[in-house]
Structures are given as C-alpha cells and as structure tokens.
Write a protein that holds these residues in place. Sequence first.
Motif, PDB file in Angstrom:
ATOM      1  N   GLU A 827       0.822  -1.212   0.000  1.00 27.01           N
ATOM      2  CA  GLU A 827       0.000   0.000   0.000  1.00 27.01           C
ATOM      3  C   GLU A 827       0.856   1.262   0.000  1.00 27.01           C
ATOM      4  OE1 GLU A 827      -3.654   1.612  -0.465  1.00 27.01           O
ATOM      5  OE2 GLU A 827      -3.149  -0.510  -0.348  1.00 27.01           O
ATOM      6  N   ALA A 828       1.952   1.256   0.763  1.00 28.83           N
ATOM      7  CA  ALA A 828       2.803   2.448   0.838  1.00 28.83           C
ATOM      8  C   ALA A 828       3.392   2.795  -0.523  1.00 28.83           C
ATOM      9  CB  ALA A 828       3.918   2.233   1.858  1.00 28.83           C
ATOM     10  N   ASN A 829       3.858   1.772  -1.241  1.00 22.67           N
ATOM     11  CA  ASN A 829       4.421   2.031  -2.575  1.00 22.67           C
ATOM     12  C   ASN A 829       3.360   2.514  -3.557  1.00 22.67           C
ATOM     13  OD1 ASN A 829       6.994   1.334  -1.776  1.00 22.67           O
ATOM     14  ND2 ASN A 829       6.764  -0.825  -2.356  1.00 22.67           N
ATOM     15  N   LYS A 830       2.148   2.007  -3.398  1.00 29.93           N
ATOM     16  CA  LYS A 830       1.066   2.476  -4.279  1.00 29.93           C
ATOM     17  C   LYS A 830       0.789   3.958  -4.042  1.00 29.93           C
ATOM     18  CE  LYS A 830      -1.506  -1.814  -5.005  1.00 29.93           C
ATOM     19  NZ  LYS A 830      -2.811  -2.496  -4.831  1.00 29.93           N
ATOM     20  N   ILE A 831       0.775   4.346  -2.791  1.00 32.52           N
ATOM     21  CA  ILE A 831       0.527   5.759  -2.482  1.00 32.52           C
ATOM     22  C   ILE A 831       1.662   6.621  -3.026  1.00 32.52           C
ATOM     23  CG2 ILE A 831       0.334   7.401  -0.586  1.00 32.52           C
ATOM     24  CD1 ILE A 831      -1.052   5.211   1.027  1.00 32.52           C
ATOM     25  N   GLU A 832       2.885   6.145  -2.882  1.00 27.51           N
ATOM     26  CA  GLU A 832       4.033   6.902  -3.398  1.00 27.51           C
ATOM     27  C   GLU A 832       3.973   7.028  -4.910  1.00 27.51           C
ATOM     28  OE1 GLU A 832       7.370   9.170  -3.375  1.00 27.51           O
ATOM     29  OE2 GLU A 832       6.195   8.484  -1.646  1.00 27.51           O
ATOM     30  N   ALA A 833       3.605   5.936  -5.589  1.00 24.83           N
ATOM     31  CA  ALA A 833       3.493   5.983  -7.052  1.00 24.83           C
ATOM     32  C   ALA A 833       2.392   6.937  -7.491  1.00 24.83           C
ATOM     33  CB  ALA A 833       3.233   4.578  -7.595  1.00 24.83           C
ATOM     34  N   LEU A 834       1.262   6.929  -6.771  1.00 20.12           N
ATOM     35  CA  LEU A 834       0.180   7.854  -7.102  1.00 20.12           C
ATOM     36  C   LEU A 834       0.622   9.290  -6.885  1.00 20.12           C
ATOM     37  CD1 LEU A 834      -2.751   8.528  -7.782  1.00 20.12           C
ATOM     38  CD2 LEU A 834      -3.334   8.131  -5.377  1.00 20.12           C
ATOM     39  N   HIS A 835       1.344   9.545  -5.810  1.00 21.19           N
ATOM     40  CA  HIS A 835       1.847  10.899  -5.552  1.00 21.19           C
ATOM     41  C   HIS A 835       2.755  11.374  -6.688  1.00 21.19           C
ATOM     42  CE1 HIS A 835       3.062  14.363  -3.227  1.00 21.19           C
ATOM     43  NE2 HIS A 835       4.328  14.018  -3.354  1.00 21.19           N
ATOM     44  N   LYS A 836       3.575  10.475  -7.191  1.00 21.79           N
ATOM     45  CA  LYS A 836       4.473  10.846  -8.291  1.00 21.79           C
ATOM     46  C   LYS A 836       3.673  11.160  -9.561  1.00 21.79           C
ATOM     47  CE  LYS A 836       8.225   8.482  -8.630  1.00 21.79           C
ATOM     48  NZ  LYS A 836       9.179   7.366  -8.902  1.00 21.79           N
ATOM     49  N   ARG A 837       2.661  10.347  -9.843  1.00 18.85           N
ATOM     50  CA  ARG A 837       1.839  10.603 -11.034  1.00 18.85           C
ATOM     51  C   ARG A 837       1.056  11.907 -10.897  1.00 18.85           C
ATOM     52  NH1 ARG A 837       0.655   5.089 -10.420  1.00 18.85           N
ATOM     53  NH2 ARG A 837      -1.465   5.556  -9.751  1.00 18.85           N
ATOM     54  N   ARG A 838       0.606  12.220  -9.709  1.00 17.12           N
ATOM     55  CA  ARG A 838      -0.102  13.488  -9.499  1.00 17.12           C
ATOM     56  C   ARG A 838       0.834  14.664  -9.775  1.00 17.12           C
ATOM     57  NH1 ARG A 838      -4.703  14.112  -6.628  1.00 17.12           N
ATOM     58  NH2 ARG A 838      -3.844  15.906  -5.525  1.00 17.12           N
ATOM     59  N   ASN A 839       2.088  14.538  -9.376  1.00 15.81           N
ATOM     60  CA  ASN A 839       3.052  15.607  -9.644  1.00 15.81           C
ATOM     61  C   ASN A 839       3.280  15.775 -11.143  1.00 15.81           C
ATOM     62  OD1 ASN A 839       3.445  16.267  -6.976  1.00 15.81           O
ATOM     63  ND2 ASN A 839       5.194  14.903  -6.703  1.00 15.81           N
ATOM     64  N   LEU A 840       3.345  14.659 -11.860  1.00 16.06           N
ATOM     65  CA  LEU A 840       3.526  14.738 -13.311  1.00 16.06           C
ATOM     66  C   LEU A 840       2.346  15.456 -13.969  1.00 16.06           C
ATOM     67  CD1 LEU A 840       4.835  11.103 -14.004  1.00 16.06           C
ATOM     68  CD2 LEU A 840       6.197  13.197 -13.952  1.00 16.06           C
TER      69      LEU A 840
END
Length: 1195
Positions: A827-840
């Motif tokens: 779950e933590a990695n999923k949240i981190e990946a989503l945060h990165k995509r939101r920044n993009l």
Amino acid sequence: MSEIEDPEVKGKKKRGRPGKQAPTTNKKPRKTPAEKAVGVARGRGKANGVAQHNGDGGDPVTLFEVVKLGKSAMQSVVDEWIESYKQDRDLALLDLINFFIQCSGCKGTVRIEMFRNMQNAEIIRKMTEEFDEDSGDYPLTMPGPLWKKFRYNFCEFISVLIRQCQYSIIYDEYMMDTVISLLTGLSDSQVRAFRHTSTLAAMKLMTALVNVALNLSIHQDNTQRQYEAERNKIAGKRANEKLELLLQKRKELQENQDEIENMMNSIFKGIFVHRYRDAIAEIRAICIEEIGVWMKMYSDAFLNDSYLKYVGWTLHDRQGEVRLKCLKALQNLYTNRELFPKLELFTNRFKDRIVSMTLDKEYDVAVEAIRLVTLILQGSEDALSNEDCENVYHLVYSAHRPVAVAAGEFLHRKLFSRHDPQAEEALAKRRGRSSPNGNLIRMLVLFFLESELHEHAAYLVDSLWESSQELLKDWECMTELLLEEAVQGEEVLSDRQESALIELMVCTIRQAAEAHPPVGRGTGKRVLTAKERKTQIDDKNKLTEHFIMALPMLLSKYQADSEKVANLLQIPQFFDLDVYSAGRMEKHLDALLKQIRLVVDKHIEMDVLEACSKTYSILCSEEYTIMNRVDIARSQLIDEMTDRFAHSVEELLQEAEEADDDDIYNVLSMLKRLTAFHNAHDLTRWDLFGSCYRLLKAGIEQGSMPEQIAVQALQCSHYSVLWQLVKITEGAPSKDDLVALRRVVKSFLAVCQQCLSNVNTPVKEQAFMLLCDLLMIFSHQLVSGGREGLQPLVFNPDSTLQNELLNFVLDHVFIDQDDEKGDEEDEANKIEALHKRRNLLAAFCKLIIYDIVDMPAAADIFKHYMKYYNDYGDIIKETLSKTRQTDKILCAKTLILSLQQLFNELLQDQGPNLDRTSSHVSGIKELARRFALTFGLDQIKTREAVATLHKDGIEFAFKYQNPRGPEFPPINLAFLEVLSEFSSKLIRQDKKTVHSYLEKFMSESMSERREDVWLPLISYRNSLLTGGDEDHMSVTSGSSSKAGSVRSKKGRPPLHKKRIEGEDGDKESSVEGLWMLRNDTLQTPGALQTPQLTSTVLRENRPAEHMPDPDSEPGSENDFVHKRGLMEDDAEPIFEDVMMSSRGQLEDMNEEFEDTMVIDLPPSRNRRERAELRPDFFDSAAMIEDESVSKTSRK
C-alpha cells in the motif's frame, strides 16, 4: 434602600401582608405554586396598572428597559422595586410579570384586569397570541453586544433580587409563589422564547435560592454551636434568656429553611426535570450548567447521585454544546479532591462514557473530556484502567492542537511526573549526569517507539511542550544519554532508542528556536508576546552554547549511521551563529566542519548530502563573521570533489561499454554529492554543466548510460541552468551573456526532449519534470515586471514538443495502478506511485493554465475527469476553473472537444450503431453533466461560452452524413444526446437561437422522423423548445429556493420572491453575431462546491413517528410535540449517542443510585414504554384546555 435595612420587615412580622391577618404560630402546609391563584390586584395611577415608556425618548421606565440598557447599578434597580413592593405588592408584581414577558420578546402587556381575573395559563395564552410572527428572534438569541450585555444583566437582576429579599420578602408566601408559578407556566409553553427565557430565569432563581439555603445552613450550624456551648455551661453561668433566644432563632431558621426547600423543590420538579431534556439544546445546556453550580456551591445537599444522574444521562446528548456544559460542570466538581468520595459511584458508572468522549467529533468537547479524565487521574490513580489511559495517549498525535495539548497534559501527569525524586537524583549522581531526568527521557523514548508513529515526533513534542517543557529542554541530559558508554549492570540505549532520542531532541530544538507549532498544527505563525520572544531568545542561546560543543562529538560517534547523521545535521540551522565569534568558539566550528567533511566523504544518501549542503549554506551566511572560514572549507571540499568527478567522467567515457561497476560508482557518487551541493550553492564557476551534458549526450548516442547517472546528470544540469539565470537576472547582463545562456538552455531542452524516449522510466520522468519546469521558467512571464531585456531567453514549445509532453502524460499518468506493478506492490508504494503521477499531471496542467501549452491539449486531460476522479479529480477541476478564467469561450470549446474525442473512441469500438443504453454512453453523458455543473448559476457570464459549445456540438453531430443515404441519421447524431446536458445552461433567448441554428442542418424529413435512431435529435430539440418560461437568468432573478422555509402562521402560504424578467432583452443578437464574439472580459465563477457536511453526531435511526415534519422549522410546534412525547415525569431521557451506543448504559439507572433528597423520583421506564408515551404538557388546564393552542406558532 434595601429591605435589609428596614427593621419593620424583619422577624416574624415579615409574614404579614396588608389586608391579611397575621399568621398563627402553627404554620400551615405550603401549597405548590401551581395550586395558588395569582390573587387580586389593585391598580393605581398608572395606565392599566403598567409603567409606560416615555415615547419622546426620555428615560426608560419599565424594568425591561432599565435592565436592557444597564445604565443603573442592579442593586439600586432592585431596591427601587422593593420599595414599590412595600407600597403596593400587586402593582410591583405586575411590573415583574411584564418584565419576564418582555424579556421573552413579546410585545404584549399584562394589564390589571388580566392580572385580576385570569389564571396564569390564560395570561400566557393571551401573550402568545401577541407575539411578533415575522421574526423568530428574541432578546436571549439576538446578536450584538447590547443583547449579550442584556443576558448578563437579566441574570444579575434575578440574583440581586433574591439576595436583597432573602431576609423577609421571599418568605411572605406571595412574591415567590407568584414568580415561581409564572415561570413554571412559561416554561411549559410551546413558544420557544417563553420557554427559553423562563427556564434561564428559573435556573438563576434556583441558584440564588441555593445560596440562601447555604447561608441558612451555616447560620443554623452557628446557632446550634452557640446553643450547645451555652447549655453546657454550669447552672450559675448559664443565661436562660439567651438559650430561649437561640432556640427561637433556630426554630425560625428551620422554618425559613423549610420554606426555601419547598421553593427549590417546586422549581426543580416543576421546571428542571422537564426542561433538562427540552427539544432546544440551549435550554438543556442552561439546566445542566446551573445544576453543576448547585452541586459545587452546596455539595452537602446537592452532590449526590440523585442529582448527578441528570448530568450523567446528559453526557449522551446529541448536541455538542450540551455535552460541553456537562463536562465543565463535572470539572468544577473533580477539581475539589474533598468531593471525590461523593463522586465515586458516579465515576464508576460513567467513566467509560467520559473516556469515549475524548474521541468526540466536536473538538471543544473532546478537549474538555480529556481535561476531565486528567482530573479524575489526579484524584485517583486507580480510577482509570490501562486501556482507558491508552485511549487518551494516542491523542497526542492529533492534528488538532488543543486536543493534542490536553492529551499531552494527561500523558505528563501519568508518565512523566517524578514518582521518586530522591532515587532519580541518586542514580544521576552515580552515573555522573548533571540532570535527574534520565529515566523520564528514557520513558519518553519508549512511549514514542511503542506508539509506532515515528514520522510524527514533532507532533509528540508539541503536545508535551506546555506541560513538560522543563523535561523537553533538558538537552544536557539527552546528550549525556547519547554519549555515555555502557556500565556493568546498567543498560544503555539501543540503536532504535538512540535514533528515536535524536529525532525527538531535534524536534525539541526546533520547537524552542522557532516558538511555533509544527506544520499541520495551528493556522500559521502568530505574533509572539514580549515574554514569549524573550523565552525564545534565551532558549536559542542556551541550545547554541550547548550544541556548539556537543554536536561535533555526536557526529563523531554516529558518523557511520546515515539516519542519525541526517537528523543531527539539522541542528546548526537553529543556532545563533554570533555565539561562535562572540564566545571565541572558532575551534568548535573547525571541529564541526571537519566532521561534516567526513560525513560527505562517507555517505552518498541524498538526505544526508542535502543536510550537509544546507548546513554549509547556513554557516556561509554573509551576515556572520564566520563566513570566510566556512567558505574556505567549502571551496576546498568542492574543488576536491569536482576534480575527482572530472577524472571519473573521463575514465567512464573512454571505457564506454567496457566500464566496470567501480567506474560507474565513482561517477555516480561524485555526481550525487555535487548535485546535492549545487542545489544550495552556486557552483557555476566549476562548470559542472559541461561534464553532465557530455554524460547525457553519450548516453543518448550509445544508449547504455546507467539510469541513476542520467537522472543525477539531468538534475545537476538543471541546477546549473537556474544558477546562471539567477546571475543574469540579478545583474546587468550583456548580449553575449544572454546568447550564451540561451544556447545552454536550448541544448538542455533538446537533451531532455530526447530523454522522453529513454527506455528507463525514472529518466523519462525526470526529463519530463525538468522540461515542464524550464518551460514555465523561460516562458513569456520571464519578461514581466520590467525585465524586457530577457526576451531572448523566452522559449515557446513547438507543436512537436507539446504533443510529446501530452503523450507522456497519457502514457504514464492515466494508467491503472494494478496493471502497472502487479499485486506484489504494498500500500505504501502504491501511495508513493500515485503521488508521483499526481506531480507529473500537475506539472503539465500548469503549462496549460499559464498558456504555455495550447488549451485544446487539455481536452485529453478533461476527458479522464470521471474515470480518474478519485486520483486526479481535484487537479483536473482546478485546471478547468483556471482555464475558464483565462478564456471562457476557448475553455468551452475544449470541453466539447473532450466529449467529442470520447464519442469518437466509442464509435471506433462499437461501430456506427451505438447502444445508447450502454454504460459507455452513460459515462459520456455523466461527464457532460459534470461539465455543465461547472458553469455555475450566473448564466449571463457564461452565455457566449455555452452558446459556442452548442454550436460546435451541433456541427460535430451533422459533420458526417450516413453513407447509406440521407434517410439514415448522420453518424454522429447520437452526440446530441450528450449535448442536451448543456441545454439547461442556455438562457431563453439563446435556446431559440440555438434551435434556429440546429434547423439549418436538418432536412424536412428529419423533423418528421420518429424512429429510435432519431431519438437523440428529438430529445435535443425538446430540451431547446421546453423550459423556456422556467429559465432563470441569474442568481438574483430566480424565485427563492428557500420559500418553503419562510415562517407561516395559521396556514398562510409561504412567501415567494418575484422573478426579475427582461434583464437580458437588450443583449439579444443573431446567432452569427453572438458566436463571432470572442473578447469576453467577464469573470466566471469557479465550479460549484458541494457544502461540506460536518455533523458531529453518529445518529441512530429514529422511528418515523418521531421524525419532525420536513416543512416545519427546527423548534416549531410540530417538532416540539413530537420530541416532548418522551417527557414523562422524571423519566430517564433518551439521547442520541455521539461516540458510542448508550444502550445498556442508561438502563435501570435509578436502581443504582440511592436517593438522598426530598424529591422521590419514580424508577426509570424502559425504552419501549417511553417510546409509546403520549405528549405530556404538564399543566393540562393551561395547555390543553383550549383547542386554539394547537394553532399557535412556536417561535
């Protein structure tokens, strides 16, 4: 003059009244106020027996006006009323009755005839009919300082009245009977204003009587002691006359006590037991607040379970303000430790409820609940279980600071108070520590580790700051614990404990130096008081002097541990750096610089390197004299690193594909260090851009550059470009400087664009982010603010680059996360990946908002609004809002373009014969509906934009004819069904114009077709032809949506505002002229925001028969009758719980409590019996006698 000073009204004569025979010595049983008549009034010279107001603006003459203005001292007002009472009791009481009526907001006046001939219930009913129906406000609820002062004056008047009458008048069996009878009747009224005002008056009256009873009790005790002392004297010295006087006085005091108890019983049973569960929260709060005062003031009589149960039951009230009053009432009791034995049963019975209220959704209630639990803990360590304490402990991490601070106080009392100071001091002395707080700090560390919220150390420190500041500022003890070596027989801190202590220590340093809560706590930095500012300066000096010497030792011990070192290196930013030179501590500065350099050589973790870089940056501030010494050390370090980096790059480029891991590591380690330093320091004179650019070009050409080197090279080159721009903007650049920087930027943008096609995702993401940042920085906004000379540096992306950026977003942002990395990702990695995509996505949307990328590119973003609403809905919505502010018409064209793209994709998947009932078509229609909502309510501002949207939609629908012939519908005709979602946003005139434009594309046969395939056209036409008369031009022109809530009386229909028509008549124009206009300067509102519902109550499902009428306002007669169905005599109330179920907690309450008062309350009925109770209005003669009562509007 007070009646206290009049000797004629003292003693036994006080019971006499004019025209009435003096009472006999045998006292008759006292009647209840409800059984007594008002009596016969004798009017005098005033009109109708009521003092009249001077209509010419003279001095106020009624009690209400005098109390409202508050210009006279309340004692003098009361003394004047007492004088009038002595002269004519009936007339004075008539003034007092009208005072209560007028304080309720009633315009009516009780006249002498009414006073003489009518019962209380008839008077109240008459006054009810004279209420002003147009307003629900009355003095106690009116806003403003005048009415706030009135409430205070009103309560003070009642208190002073009883105080001044306590020796005579209140015992005359006339004044108090009349007042209590009136207040009891008013408190049973269905009119909220009467009930609210009379309840407040009665509760304040009761409080004043409790004070009188307390004084009588004291006098009785004193008299009894005097009597015992005199009686115990020997016969020769005993004064029999004095004994007789004391006996007579004691008897008189006992009679007075009985009178007061009767009055209190009348108020308690006639008013309190009904109103403490009133339908109105303010009334319930008044009752609970006052019963708390009684229990504290006269604890011997009132602090028992018979009264405490009312507070305990009301802890379950559904309104926060009532629960708050309960908690504050209990706090006043638990503050006095002598009262704890009397509270023991209550504590055991309601402790669980009080502990659960620490999680109340209303923060002020939660704060007071925590404070109450803390008081319980202080009174008895055994009262709370470990589970109870743990429920409060975790609240120190609450984002709401008052809750966290209250929980911190509890934690301090429970864990961090010294239990054995002598033993702790002996231990500290044995270990050679300067502070005895070692064990407490260890306990703090253990608590922090066991809470498993390691990223929130700053919150824990902030929560404890007010209660445990002495402990948290004991940096000497913390340092000693970290530096001490193991001693046989005693444990030292483990590795985890050392890391936790360092993190906590850094947080305490930050809190002391900055003197404000961490991010997320509080609304922002507040202005410090002079005392707080002095404390901040003293703390900063103290920590600087200590850590200047201690920090190098700590870094030396932990230099191999990256986590500890990264935290320790944050400390210098809180130093007062003048201390280095003022205290001649340069040698400690050299020791610090030496340790930092060792750390840089030993670590390549970015957080450690960035901490080192930031520390150098702080120490190099030009305002401090140590700058030169630090600058030399920094330059030497960077010289060494750049030399090693250049050498490593040469070796790597020469060996190319034959480079081994050591070559790659040498380049990467140096590049990471230089990148971290380049972020905070201007390293342009070392020309790092050239080496990085060579690495990137080689990687592009050979395709074999390791991804980490490419990522770091891109970042380092980016910093280099920005530092060059800073130097140019701060000075007066020459043309050659601008040309050189433009060449650098152009080449770097080209490299980044080429990296978008790299096989490694991290490289592509880094290149994309840097492209977006650089295009933003070097956009047309660069020349704003008088910087026209920088025009050569402006870059506008061509269509190729725009398309590449858009395609990158579509390929890397709008993806299904599960498809991206599979089920193994936690779950933590999923949240981190989503945060990165939101920044993009946000980086690209900024380019659209600031008109760097063409707005039509946003169509590919907008079309994903519904599908990815949970992940990116806020970003897309904000982008839509900002683009609309830039150009409403172009934004509307972009919206319709996004819908057209989705429609075309659907045609490609399903073919020309669309299933209009499919979920895909419904999804497009739902997206169109959401887009329509974003246009807001003001249709004038969005008129042209909506019209343009319809024009483009119609053209798209008829763009391609059906290849099978004109008798078949156009291929895109089904799009009209989507377009019809926007028809409601057209004003009347434009609906006709759009319909005319639609008919230009229709043949005669089309209008006659009724087959299913032609339904979109039929539906769209109908949406344009119907509803014209119901259209609202703007927010102000529509009929009021709140008309149904307007108060009505006796079936009067609700009021409606008139619709304003014709405002847009002068703006009518032909469709061609309307749609050719493009220069719209009107500002459009943002998207409609859904009101945030902040209910703090977890409501139970109530039976339908108890639900209030939806058309009646809260507090109406209908609502009141429903809720009063639960109000039987002293039945245990049913409250909707706030945090937990109250079932099982309120059952059989009366069996558990032992009644010790005169009031004998019946046992509680069970819930089923109470739910079936009929409405009880308490005074059937008053409230049910006349059927017209049911027609009276409740205010």
